[in-house]
Write an enzyme that holds these catalytic residues in place. Structure first.
Site, PDB file in Angstrom:
ATOM      1  N   THR A  52      -9.579 -17.229  -6.771  1.00 24.22           N
ATOM      2  CA  THR A  52     -10.131 -17.053  -5.420  1.00 24.22           C
ATOM      3  C   THR A  52     -10.790 -18.346  -4.958  1.00 24.22           C
ATOM      4  O   THR A  52     -10.585 -18.785  -3.819  1.00 24.22           O
ATOM      5  CB  THR A  52     -11.117 -15.866  -5.368  1.00 24.22           C
ATOM      6  N   ASN A  65     -18.725 -16.178  -9.124  1.00 24.19           N
ATOM      7  CA  ASN A  65     -17.394 -16.650  -9.534  1.00 24.19           C
ATOM      8  C   ASN A  65     -16.727 -17.486  -8.442  1.00 24.19           C
ATOM      9  O   ASN A  65     -16.292 -18.616  -8.684  1.00 24.19           O
ATOM     10  CB  ASN A  65     -16.512 -15.452  -9.908  1.00 24.19           C
ATOM     11  N   SER A  87      -3.207 -12.382  -8.747  1.00 21.16           N
ATOM     12  CA  SER A  87      -3.005 -11.040  -9.328  1.00 21.16           C
ATOM     13  C   SER A  87      -1.530 -10.658  -9.230  1.00 21.16           C
ATOM     14  O   SER A  87      -0.966 -10.073 -10.153  1.00 21.16           O
ATOM     15  CB  SER A  87      -3.840  -9.998  -8.571  1.00 21.16           C
ATOM     16  N   LYS A 102      -8.352   0.697  -2.606  1.00 25.25           N
ATOM     17  CA  LYS A 102      -9.690   0.369  -3.106  1.00 25.25           C
ATOM     18  C   LYS A 102     -10.249   1.613  -3.766  1.00 25.25           C
ATOM     19  O   LYS A 102      -9.911   2.734  -3.371  1.00 25.25           O
ATOM     20  CB  LYS A 102     -10.601  -0.050  -1.945  1.00 25.25           C
ATOM     21  N   LYS A 110      -2.542  -2.151  -3.776  1.00 19.42           N
ATOM     22  CA  LYS A 110      -3.268  -3.104  -4.630  1.00 19.42           C
ATOM     23  C   LYS A 110      -4.712  -3.183  -4.178  1.00 19.42           C
ATOM     24  O   LYS A 110      -4.984  -3.285  -2.981  1.00 19.42           O
ATOM     25  CB  LYS A 110      -2.607  -4.488  -4.480  1.00 19.42           C
ATOM     26  N   LYS A 150      -4.454  -8.107   4.176  1.00 16.93           N
ATOM     27  CA  LYS A 150      -4.586  -9.337   3.380  1.00 16.93           C
ATOM     28  C   LYS A 150      -3.321  -9.630   2.568  1.00 16.93           C
ATOM     29  O   LYS A 150      -2.845 -10.764   2.547  1.00 16.93           O
ATOM     30  CB  LYS A 150      -5.791  -9.220   2.440  1.00 16.93           C
TER      31      LYS A 150
END
Length: 411
Positions: free
Chosen positions: A185, A216, A344, A102, A66, A90
């Protein structure tokens, strides 16, 4: 120290505390797969342009990989590698069944038209569609990409594999995106801050906050902290920095930034030098912008008692040591900003079930996950007699190491 060196250093310290076997330690660091593809598209003027697309898939011991896809002109392979590795730890800290990845494309999205961006995204998806998948690797938006980018990936991938809403997260709600994802987040930062302050007998409402970054994450964190009665005394963004020691009117500031494109010029506040914002007098400092902003030059002058890392890698290892000696409590990024990837995961779960949740359930589940992760993190701190960063790293690395051994993957 760059992001890869700092992440690897933290991993090695955690591996030592956990007394990991050297072969296992080495295998956990090596990426599962690194993908590099050429993406050639016709530009609007009829000329051809080529771009390099890439994806680092770091680890899949605990589940599908992810991580975000970024469109940026200067793509540093080391940084991408570090961010993929960071996602592995994480997701393990958040206790969601994923590994880390990534990727992105080396391009300047601002210099491309919407139709050029769409063509580029679709060509990239064509090149990697058989290397990603609902149960293999699930991309998400990152720097320079957004829900529309995810919609194009979903559509292109579905041409090869049938309708697959769970192939990406951070999608538009109309295509199976989750409610509450936009604020996730920032809301996670609020829950993480609440959990940390509660340990010290404090609450949001009796603290003064400084937030660096009003994008954001920073703006949502500010809005939610303000709603909980927290006093935000200074904020900054790309346009400048402002402060009001009596507390900023966040709803009015939000309107101002929408109209003017930044915090600069907000009437009910004084303008301050963005470089000194991190050194303003406050109880809680939230870096929510760039990496490496707290370093050996400025760490000794930080006045905050708590630092909540809403950005990725905002504190250099040298700064970490200075802050530790000063008694400043740093809540690390791999826990503090994991609200986004947790929601997510909720989006992916909803897509697989074909059953969508209301926003109340999303927020309640997020709070449950963030609170539980903090308790597990604190237990690791007690077990290994270490600070919160090492507590988080030992928690994440231990979970991945255990999954690796249980699957019989040890070298």
């Amino acid at each position: 120290m760059n992001a890869l060196a700092a992440t690897s250093r933290n991993f090695k310290r955690a591996a030592r505390l956990l007394a990991l076997d050297s072969k296992l330690e080495r295998s956990l660091l090596i990426p599962f797969r690194e993908i590099k593809v050429e993406c050639t598209i016709p530009k609007d003027d009829g000329t051809l342009a080529s771009y390099v697309g890439f994806r680092v898939q770091h680890d899949n011991a605990r589940g599908p990989m992810k991580g975000g896809i970024r469109y940026h002109p200067e793509v540093d392979p080391d940084e991408v590698n570090a961010l993929a590795q960071l996602m592995t730890w994480k997701t393990a800290v958040a206790n969601i069944p994923y590994g880390g990845a990534k990727g992105g494309i080396g391009c300047d999205p601002r210099s491309l038209s919407i139709s050029e961006l769409e063509r580029l995204t679709r060509v990239f998806t064509q090149k990697i569609h058989d290397l990603i998948g609902v149960h293999i690797d699930v991309p998400a938006p990152d720097m320079g990409t957004n829900p529309q980018t995810m919609a194009w990936i979903l559509d292109e991938y579905s041409k090869f594999h049938g309708y697959s809403p769970a192939i990406v997260t951070g999608k538009p709600v109309d295509l199976g995106g989750s409610l509450g994802r936009d604020a996730a987040t920032g809301r996670g930062v609020l829950f993480a801050t609440e959990a940390l302050l509660a340990e010290y007998g404090k609450s949001i409402s009796d603290q003064r906050f400084v937030i660096q970054g009003f994008g954001n994450v920073g703006s949502w964190a500010a809005e939610l902290i303000h709603e909980m009665g927290g006093k935000i005394v200074a904020v900054s963004d790309i346009s400048g920095a402002i402060k009001n020691s009596k507390g900023l009117d966040i709803p009015a500031l939000m309107k101002h930034t929408k109209t003017n494109g930044g915090v600069k010029g907000f009437e009910a506040a004084d303008s301050v030098d963005p470089k000194t914002l991190l050194l303003e007098d406050c109880d809680v400092l939230i870096p929510a912008a760039l990496g490496g902003v707290l370093n050996r030059e400025n760490a000794s002058e930080v006045k905050a008692k708590f630092i909540i890392e809403a950005a990725n890698h905002p504190t250099d290892p040298e700064a970490d040591e200075i802050l530790y000696k000063k008694g400043v409590i740093v809540l690390p990024d791999i826990y503090a900003n994991s609200g986004g990837v947790t929601v997510s995961y909720f989006e992916w779960v909803q897509n697989i079930q074909g059953f969508m949740w209301d926003e109340e359930k999303v927020n309640a589940e997020l709070k449950k996950y963030m609170t539980s992760s903090f308790q597990h993190l604190k237990e690791m701190c007690k077990t290994h007699d270490c600070d919160l960063r090492m507590g988080a790293f030992t928690l994440g690395v231990n979970r991945v190491a255990r999954a690796t051994l249980l699957r019989g993957w040890e070298a």
